[in-house]
Scaffold this motif. Sequence first.
Motif, PDB file in Angstrom:
ATOM      1  N   LEU A   1     -26.839 -36.752 -28.997  1.00 29.74           N
ATOM      2  CA  LEU A   1     -27.330 -35.732 -29.918  1.00 29.74           C
ATOM      3  C   LEU A   1     -28.811 -35.983 -30.171  1.00 29.74           C
ATOM      4  N   PHE A   2     -29.605 -34.922 -30.059  1.00 29.64           N
ATOM      5  CA  PHE A   2     -31.019 -34.952 -30.439  1.00 29.64           C
ATOM      6  C   PHE A   2     -31.127 -34.209 -31.761  1.00 29.64           C
TER       7      PHE A   2
ATOM      8  N   ASP B   1     -36.669 -43.218 -21.465  1.00 30.59           N
ATOM      9  CA  ASP B   1     -36.557 -43.789 -20.132  1.00 30.59           C
ATOM     10  C   ASP B   1     -36.155 -45.269 -20.197  1.00 30.59           C
ATOM     11  N   ARG B   2     -36.788 -46.018 -21.112  1.00 35.63           N
ATOM     12  CA  ARG B   2     -36.484 -47.444 -21.233  1.00 35.63           C
ATOM     13  C   ARG B   2     -35.062 -47.681 -21.733  1.00 35.63           C
ATOM     14  N   LEU B   3     -34.540 -46.743 -22.531  1.00 39.65           N
ATOM     15  CA  LEU B   3     -33.238 -46.913 -23.160  1.00 39.65           C
ATOM     16  C   LEU B   3     -32.125 -46.173 -22.423  1.00 39.65           C
ATOM     17  N   CYS B   4     -32.441 -45.642 -21.224  1.00 40.03           N
ATOM     18  CA  CYS B   4     -31.463 -44.931 -20.386  1.00 40.03           C
ATOM     19  C   CYS B   4     -30.922 -43.684 -21.078  1.00 40.03           C
ATOM     20  N   ILE B   5     -31.777 -43.008 -21.833  1.00 41.21           N
ATOM     21  CA  ILE B   5     -31.448 -41.731 -22.471  1.00 41.21           C
ATOM     22  C   ILE B   5     -32.113 -40.626 -21.654  1.00 41.21           C
ATOM     23  N   PRO B   6     -31.434 -39.505 -21.399  1.00 41.37           N
ATOM     24  CA  PRO B   6     -32.041 -38.429 -20.609  1.00 41.37           C
ATOM     25  C   PRO B   6     -33.317 -37.890 -21.253  1.00 41.37           C
ATOM     26  N   GLU B   7     -34.288 -37.585 -20.429  1.00 43.43           N
ATOM     27  CA  GLU B   7     -35.553 -37.030 -20.917  1.00 43.43           C
ATOM     28  C   GLU B   7     -35.319 -35.681 -21.572  1.00 43.43           C
ATOM     29  N   ILE B   8     -36.041 -35.445 -22.673  1.00 44.74           N
ATOM     30  CA  ILE B   8     -35.987 -34.160 -23.369  1.00 44.74           C
ATOM     31  C   ILE B   8     -37.154 -33.312 -22.864  1.00 44.74           C
ATOM     32  N   PRO B   9     -36.909 -32.120 -22.336  1.00 41.92           N
ATOM     33  CA  PRO B   9     -38.020 -31.289 -21.856  1.00 41.92           C
ATOM     34  C   PRO B   9     -39.084 -31.113 -22.934  1.00 41.92           C
ATOM     35  N   ALA B  10     -40.337 -31.354 -22.565  1.00 40.46           N
ATOM     36  CA  ALA B  10     -41.425 -31.335 -23.548  1.00 40.46           C
ATOM     37  C   ALA B  10     -41.538 -29.993 -24.254  1.00 40.46           C
TER      38      ALA B  10
END
Length: 357
Positions: free
Chosen positions: A157-158, A100-109
Motif C-alpha cells: 500500500l502506498f 529499490d534498496r528495499l525491494c519495493i516496486p518503483e512508483i511512477p513519478a
Amino acid sequence: MQEIKIELTKTPKQKPQDQSKLGFGKIFTDHMYIMPYNKEHGWHDPKIVPYQPITLEPSAMVFHYGQEMFEGLKAYKTEDGRVLLFRPDKNIARANHSNDRLCIPEIPADDFLNALKTLVKVDKDWIPTQPGTSLYIRPFVIATDPFLGVRPSDTYLFIIILSPSGAYYESGLDPVKIWIEDDYVRAVRGGIGEAKTGGNYVASLAAQVKAHDEGYSQVLWLDGVERKYIEEVGAMNIFFKINGKVVTPMLNGSILPGVTRASCIDLCKHWGMEVEERRISVDELVEAAKSGALEECWGSGTAAVISPVGALRYEDTVMEIGGGGIGPVSQKLYDTVTGLQTGKVEDTFGWTVEVDG
C-alpha cells in the motif's frame, strides 16, 4: 498518469484554532491518499478517501520484516494564496531510490507527483499560515502480504497523510545542543543507511534517549566501521563552517541524501562560498573547535529546515560554537530556504512547484 478517485469526508474535523500550538506531527487533516500494488495490476486504483484507520492482517510482512519506506516534504501557502511544494522531484527520486534498496516496486513519478498535488489541493484549507508553520506531507509504503516467510512482499500500500505542523524543535531557530555518539552506531556502508526507512530510525532511539537524558536535542552519528568519521544527525544532515569553508560529510552509502542538504550546498555555491563534501573525522572537528577554526555548525532537514547548532559534545569535551548563537550562514540559509518555500524570495532555481487551484 492514473486518474485519482476522490471521496470527500462527510464529517470534516475542526481545524486548529491556535497555530502557535500545532507542534509537529500530532494533528492530521480530513483526507488521505491510498494506492495498492499487486503483481497482476502493478500500482493501481488510486483514491483519496477520508482519513481513517487501515486494516491489515496480523501476519502482514511489514510487521515482521520491516519492509517499508517513507518520505517527508511540506506544502506552504504564500501571502497571495498560492500553494507551493519545495523540490518534490527530489523527494520522489529519493523515495524510489529507497524503494529499490528495499525491494519495493518503483512508483511512477507522474503518479507520485499527481498524488501529492491532488491531496494537498483537497486539504489546502488545512495549510497553516503563521510564520514557521507548514503542512507536513508523509508519503509511505508498507508491505502487506500475509506471510511469515522472509522474502519481498508481493503486495503493498502506498499512502500519503498530511499534518499541519509548527517547528520541529520547540526551541524554533534557537541553537540546539548535539551529542556525538561514540558507542552505538546507526548504519554502515552497504546497509540501508541511505534509504529512508523505519529501521534506521529505530536503530537511533537508544542513543537518542541517552542524549536527551544528558540535555542534548539530537545525536550526531559516527561511521559504523572506524567510529571516527562524522556522518549525520538523527533527523538532519550536518554542516560545519571551518576556516571560511563549508564542510559536510560526503554521501557514502550510509548517509541519507537530504533534499535540504542539496539545497544548502547549491545555495552556498551560488553565493560564491567554497563547499567541501568529504570525510571529516571527529578528531579534526575537536581540533577545529579548540583552535577557533570551527566558526559555525548547522543541521538541515525537511522537518527542521535549518537548525543552528550551538554546542557539540564528544566524550568529555563540550565544544561551544559561535558563542552559542545563530551564525550568519545558518541564518541566511534559513531565510533563503523558507523564503523560497513560502514565495517571499523569488525562485530563480525552479525549485518550487505550484499546486493548481
